[in-house]
Enzyme design. Structure first.
Site, PDB file in Angstrom:
ATOM      1  CG  ASP A  96     -18.880  -4.533   6.536  1.00  0.00           C
ATOM      2  OD1 ASP A  96     -20.066  -4.475   6.149  1.00  0.00           O
ATOM      3  OD2 ASP A  96     -18.301  -5.592   6.787  1.00  0.00           O
ATOM      4  CE  LYS A 157     -16.528  -7.366   9.355  1.00  0.00           C
ATOM      5  NZ  LYS A 157     -16.075  -6.760   8.065  1.00  0.00           N
ATOM      6  CE  LYS A 186     -18.774  -9.434   6.785  1.00  0.00           C
ATOM      7  NZ  LYS A 186     -18.792  -8.303   5.814  1.00  0.00           N
TER       8      LYS A 186
END
Length: 226
Positions: A96, A157, A186
């Site tokens: 990430d 995300k 996500k």
């Protein structure tokens, strides 16, 4: 509508332990919990990736880490790319990353995209881009999504943590409506209850970033989560 079962939520959870001062015993137990509960991934600091990769070897559980985090947008692009390369060599299978929203707000779109692209090319594993949607205008959100996908992001995300946003179905739906085929979404940010977790999955999230995975699987609400 998904069935709000506490056990079958486990594959969606990216079991997160990123905090100051985490010890070897804590990180090993964290990895063992990921295997015990069948979580989708163990998300850990880069400094512990090799230890976690050793524990999870052969389990099929992803070893995830984050860079330019928890404060996002503070690393150089070269530094992010080199760190991504180091993380994958240590055993990370997903990363990430924070993005340079200040550059986006400054009209530096090529620099914003190249910052992401450099990590994608250096890492060679799926990259999840933390977009910090609440900090962007409507136009900036649209550009951030498009530029991230153009740069090779595998996941988008809503936010990096609960300090930016409590993950909501609305944010997930915003991304789900815009991602291209093959790009996943996500949800992240203060996911503390089973009902909240399933509402995010029903909105289209394919993974949930939370430090409360064990509580959720046990059917309990957590007092807090990243």
């Amino acid at each position: 509508m998904s069935t709000p079962n506490s056990r079958n939520i486990a594959p969606y959870i990216q079991h997160t332990l990123i905090k100051v001062g985490v010890t070897r015993d804590e990180i090993i137990r964290h990895a063992e919990e990921a295997a015990e509960y069948g979580f989708g991934a163990a998300m850990v600091p880069g400094s512990w990736v090799s230890e976690v990769a050793a524990v999870l070897s052969g389990t099929g559980i992803e070893v995830a880490s984050a860079l330019d985090f928890p404060t996002v947008g503070v690393m150089t692009s070269e530094g992010k790319a080199r760190e991504a390369e180091a993380l994958t060599k240590a055993g990370a299978t997903q990363i990430d990353i924070g993005v340079q929203i200040g550059w986006l707000k400054s009209g530096m779109e090529e620099e914003f995209a190249q910052d992401i692209r450099g990590v994608v090319e250096a890492a060679g594993v799926p990259i999840k881009v933390m977009l910090e949607l609440p900090l962007l205008t409507d136009d900036e959100k649209e550009r951030a999504v498009e530029l991230s996908m153009d740069a090779g992001a595998a996941w988008l995300k809503n936010a990096s943590s609960g300090q930016i946003e409590t993950a909501s179905p609305a944010s997930v739906e915003y991304l789900v409506k815009r991602v291209r085929p093959g790009i996943l979404v996500k949800a992240s940010g203060s996911i503390t209850s089973l009902s909240q977790a399933w509402s995010l999955i029903d909105a289209g999230a394919q993974a949930l970033g939370t430090s409360a995975g064990a509580e959720l699987v046990a059917g309990n609400d957590a007092a807090a989560s990243y």
